[in-house]
Motif scaffolding. Structure first.
Motif, PDB file in Angstrom:
ATOM      1  N   LEU A  64      33.317  37.309  40.578  1.00 53.54           N
ATOM      2  CA  LEU A  64      32.581  37.961  41.666  1.00 53.54           C
ATOM      3  C   LEU A  64      32.001  36.924  42.634  1.00 53.54           C
ATOM      4  O   LEU A  64      31.969  37.148  43.849  1.00 53.54           O
ATOM      5  CB  LEU A  64      31.484  38.859  41.095  1.00 53.54           C
ATOM      6  CG  LEU A  64      30.936  39.868  42.077  1.00 53.54           C
ATOM      7  CD1 LEU A  64      32.015  40.827  42.580  1.00 53.54           C
ATOM      8  CD2 LEU A  64      29.794  40.659  41.465  1.00 53.54           C
ATOM      9  N   LYS A  65      31.578  35.786  42.090  1.00 53.01           N
ATOM     10  CA  LYS A  65      31.040  34.725  42.957  1.00 53.01           C
ATOM     11  C   LYS A  65      32.150  34.208  43.879  1.00 53.01           C
ATOM     12  O   LYS A  65      31.937  33.999  45.080  1.00 53.01           O
ATOM     13  CB  LYS A  65      30.461  33.603  42.070  1.00 53.01           C
ATOM     14  CG  LYS A  65      30.196  32.290  42.764  1.00 53.01           C
ATOM     15  CD  LYS A  65      28.909  32.350  43.597  1.00 53.01           C
ATOM     16  CE  LYS A  65      28.516  30.988  44.145  1.00 53.01           C
ATOM     17  NZ  LYS A  65      29.079  30.673  45.455  1.00 53.01           N
ATOM     18  N   GLN A  66      33.361  34.029  43.302  1.00 49.98           N
ATOM     19  CA  GLN A  66      34.505  33.598  44.124  1.00 49.98           C
ATOM     20  C   GLN A  66      34.721  34.599  45.264  1.00 49.98           C
ATOM     21  O   GLN A  66      34.949  34.228  46.409  1.00 49.98           O
ATOM     22  CB  GLN A  66      35.786  33.548  43.293  1.00 49.98           C
ATOM     23  CG  GLN A  66      35.781  32.564  42.130  1.00 49.98           C
ATOM     24  CD  GLN A  66      37.078  32.667  41.305  1.00 49.98           C
ATOM     25  OE1 GLN A  66      38.164  32.841  41.844  1.00 49.98           O
ATOM     26  NE2 GLN A  66      36.962  32.537  39.994  1.00 49.98           N
ATOM     27  N   MET A  67      34.606  35.889  44.908  1.00 48.24           N
ATOM     28  CA  MET A  67      34.876  36.931  45.906  1.00 48.24           C
ATOM     29  C   MET A  67      33.768  37.017  46.960  1.00 48.24           C
ATOM     30  O   MET A  67      34.035  37.279  48.133  1.00 48.24           O
ATOM     31  CB  MET A  67      35.046  38.279  45.216  1.00 48.24           C
ATOM     32  CG  MET A  67      36.305  38.329  44.359  1.00 48.24           C
ATOM     33  SD  MET A  67      36.382  39.805  43.367  1.00 48.24           S
ATOM     34  CE  MET A  67      36.664  41.060  44.613  1.00 48.24           C
ATOM     35  N   ILE A  68      32.532  36.784  46.539  1.00 53.75           N
ATOM     36  CA  ILE A  68      31.413  36.809  47.501  1.00 53.75           C
ATOM     37  C   ILE A  68      31.623  35.680  48.526  1.00 53.75           C
ATOM     38  O   ILE A  68      31.409  35.864  49.728  1.00 53.75           O
ATOM     39  CB  ILE A  68      30.049  36.697  46.783  1.00 53.75           C
ATOM     40  CG1 ILE A  68      29.770  37.991  46.005  1.00 53.75           C
ATOM     41  CG2 ILE A  68      28.914  36.406  47.769  1.00 53.75           C
ATOM     42  CD1 ILE A  68      28.579  37.936  45.056  1.00 53.75           C
ATOM     43  N   ASP A  69      32.095  34.530  48.046  1.00 50.83           N
ATOM     44  CA  ASP A  69      32.367  33.416  48.965  1.00 50.83           C
ATOM     45  C   ASP A  69      33.438  33.813  49.986  1.00 50.83           C
ATOM     46  O   ASP A  69      33.303  33.517  51.174  1.00 50.83           O
ATOM     47  CB  ASP A  69      32.820  32.170  48.185  1.00 50.83           C
ATOM     48  CG  ASP A  69      31.669  31.565  47.383  1.00 50.83           C
ATOM     49  OD1 ASP A  69      30.495  31.923  47.653  1.00 50.83           O
ATOM     50  OD2 ASP A  69      31.937  30.750  46.472  1.00 50.83           O
ATOM     51  N   VAL A  70      34.482  34.512  49.505  1.00 49.81           N
ATOM     52  CA  VAL A  70      35.544  34.951  50.431  1.00 49.81           C
ATOM     53  C   VAL A  70      34.964  35.977  51.404  1.00 49.81           C
ATOM     54  O   VAL A  70      35.188  35.902  52.618  1.00 49.81           O
ATOM     55  CB  VAL A  70      36.749  35.556  49.655  1.00 49.81           C
ATOM     56  CG1 VAL A  70      37.793  36.099  50.628  1.00 49.81           C
ATOM     57  CG2 VAL A  70      37.377  34.522  48.734  1.00 49.81           C
ATOM     58  N   PHE A  71      34.172  36.923  50.873  1.00 45.37           N
ATOM     59  CA  PHE A  71      33.574  37.954  51.733  1.00 45.37           C
ATOM     60  C   PHE A  71      32.729  37.305  52.841  1.00 45.37           C
ATOM     61  O   PHE A  71      32.820  37.699  54.010  1.00 45.37           O
ATOM     62  CB  PHE A  71      32.704  38.915  50.909  1.00 45.37           C
ATOM     63  CG  PHE A  71      32.012  39.943  51.752  1.00 45.37           C
ATOM     64  CD1 PHE A  71      32.647  41.127  52.102  1.00 45.37           C
ATOM     65  CD2 PHE A  71      30.730  39.719  52.238  1.00 45.37           C
ATOM     66  CE1 PHE A  71      32.021  42.067  52.913  1.00 45.37           C
ATOM     67  CE2 PHE A  71      30.088  40.643  53.050  1.00 45.37           C
ATOM     68  CZ  PHE A  71      30.733  41.829  53.380  1.00 45.37           C
ATOM     69  N   ASN A  72      31.921  36.316  52.472  1.00 46.18           N
ATOM     70  CA  ASN A  72      31.069  35.664  53.463  1.00 46.18           C
ATOM     71  C   ASN A  72      31.896  35.018  54.564  1.00 46.18           C
ATOM     72  O   ASN A  72      31.474  34.930  55.717  1.00 46.18           O
ATOM     73  CB  ASN A  72      30.170  34.625  52.794  1.00 46.18           C
ATOM     74  CG  ASN A  72      29.053  35.305  52.014  1.00 46.18           C
ATOM     75  OD1 ASN A  72      28.691  36.458  52.290  1.00 46.18           O
ATOM     76  ND2 ASN A  72      28.510  34.621  51.016  1.00 46.18           N
ATOM     77  N   ASP A  73      33.089  34.596  54.179  1.00 45.56           N
ATOM     78  CA  ASP A  73      33.990  33.963  55.124  1.00 45.56           C
ATOM     79  C   ASP A  73      34.664  34.997  56.042  1.00 45.56           C
ATOM     80  O   ASP A  73      34.646  34.853  57.265  1.00 45.56           O
ATOM     81  CB  ASP A  73      35.071  33.274  54.282  1.00 45.56           C
ATOM     82  CG  ASP A  73      35.545  32.014  54.925  1.00 45.56           C
ATOM     83  OD1 ASP A  73      34.766  31.443  55.704  1.00 45.56           O
ATOM     84  OD2 ASP A  73      36.705  31.630  54.661  1.00 45.56           O
ATOM     85  N   VAL A  74      35.237  36.041  55.417  1.00 46.39           N
ATOM     86  CA  VAL A  74      36.054  36.990  56.205  1.00 46.39           C
ATOM     87  C   VAL A  74      35.241  38.168  56.752  1.00 46.39           C
ATOM     88  O   VAL A  74      35.683  38.872  57.650  1.00 46.39           O
ATOM     89  CB  VAL A  74      37.264  37.522  55.391  1.00 46.39           C
ATOM     90  CG1 VAL A  74      38.206  36.385  55.019  1.00 46.39           C
ATOM     91  CG2 VAL A  74      36.832  38.297  54.143  1.00 46.39           C
TER      92      VAL A  74
END
Ligand code: G1P
Length: 217
Positions: A64-74
């Motif tokens: 989920l942390k990996q995905m939050i980082d992607v979300f913050n980016d995109v």
């Protein structure tokens, strides 16, 4: 716990809670999309995460942390995916990829549990999602899909038409504990990865191997 001198456990339960837990019950088994829809008032107008309890992911950086980082980016919805054997695509939501850049896919479409011969790829949705609240526009329609259930994947496919939904190939190993053998495998492998259980598990498995040899003779 004091009597038994289990001070480390006591410390854990006494820690002030860092989270508030709210429960919403899905009163009828109408599918994953319906379950998420039941939580709409609680979620409100914010992006939110969905974690399916039968998918466990072991990773150095939590999935989920990996995905939050992607979300913050995109700044758009992100769905976890991984490749699965082609003959198992009918067990998952499957993406129809448009383009891939590193671990991130642009997606043309999402389809829930397609027949193996119709699957647009072997890239499957795994139970971690970060969704924008616009998903409720489509869940509100309560349209029934695969298996006679209201499917989250169908709402995601519609959301993707008005707002990008990215698929993210996470780093880590996934266990399906909703399946009997998957549950057993995950228990053994998790124990082997923990400092406090590894030796006991190795010892247990060694003994088991000797037992097995006896049975095989
Ligand atoms: C659900 C989703 C499916 C996804 C799967 C991952 O299906 O509907 O899209 O691929 O979780 O575990 P279920 O396993 O609940 O049938």
């Amino acid at each position: 716990m004091i009597k038994k001198h289990k001070y480390d456990l006591l410390e854990k339960v006494r820690q002030p809670s860092k989270v508030d837990i709210h429960y919403i019950r899905q009163k009828e088994p109408k599918g994953l999309g319906h379950a998420i829809w039941c939580a709409r008032k609680f979620i409100g107008e914010e992006p939110f995460a969905v974690l399916l309890g039968d998918d466990i992911i072991q990773a150095d950086t939590p999935c989920l942390k990996q995905m939050i980082d992607v979300f913050n980016d995109v700044q758009s919805s992100v769905i976890a995916v991984m490749e699965v054997p082609e003959n198992e695509t009918n067990r998952y939501g499957i993406i129809d990829p448009l383009a891939q850049k590193g671990r991130i896919y642009d997606v043309k479409g999402f389809v829930e549990k397609p027949n193996v011969e119709d699957a647009p790829s072997n890239v499957a949705i795994i139970g971690r999602y970060i969704l924008t609240p616009e998903i409720f526009r489509f869940l509100d329609l309560q349209q029934v899909g695969s298996g006679g259930e209201i499917q989250l994947t169908d709402a995601i496919a519609k959301l993707n038409e008005i707002q990008k939904v990215y698929a993210y190939e996470f780093e880590g190993k996934r266990y399906d504990v909703g399946e009997k053998f998957g549950f057993i495998k995950s228990t053994i492998e998790m124990a082997l990865s923990r400092d406090d259980l590894r030796d006991t598990m190795v010892h247990y498995l060694q003994n088991l191997q000797e037992e097995l040899r006896k049975h095989l003779v």
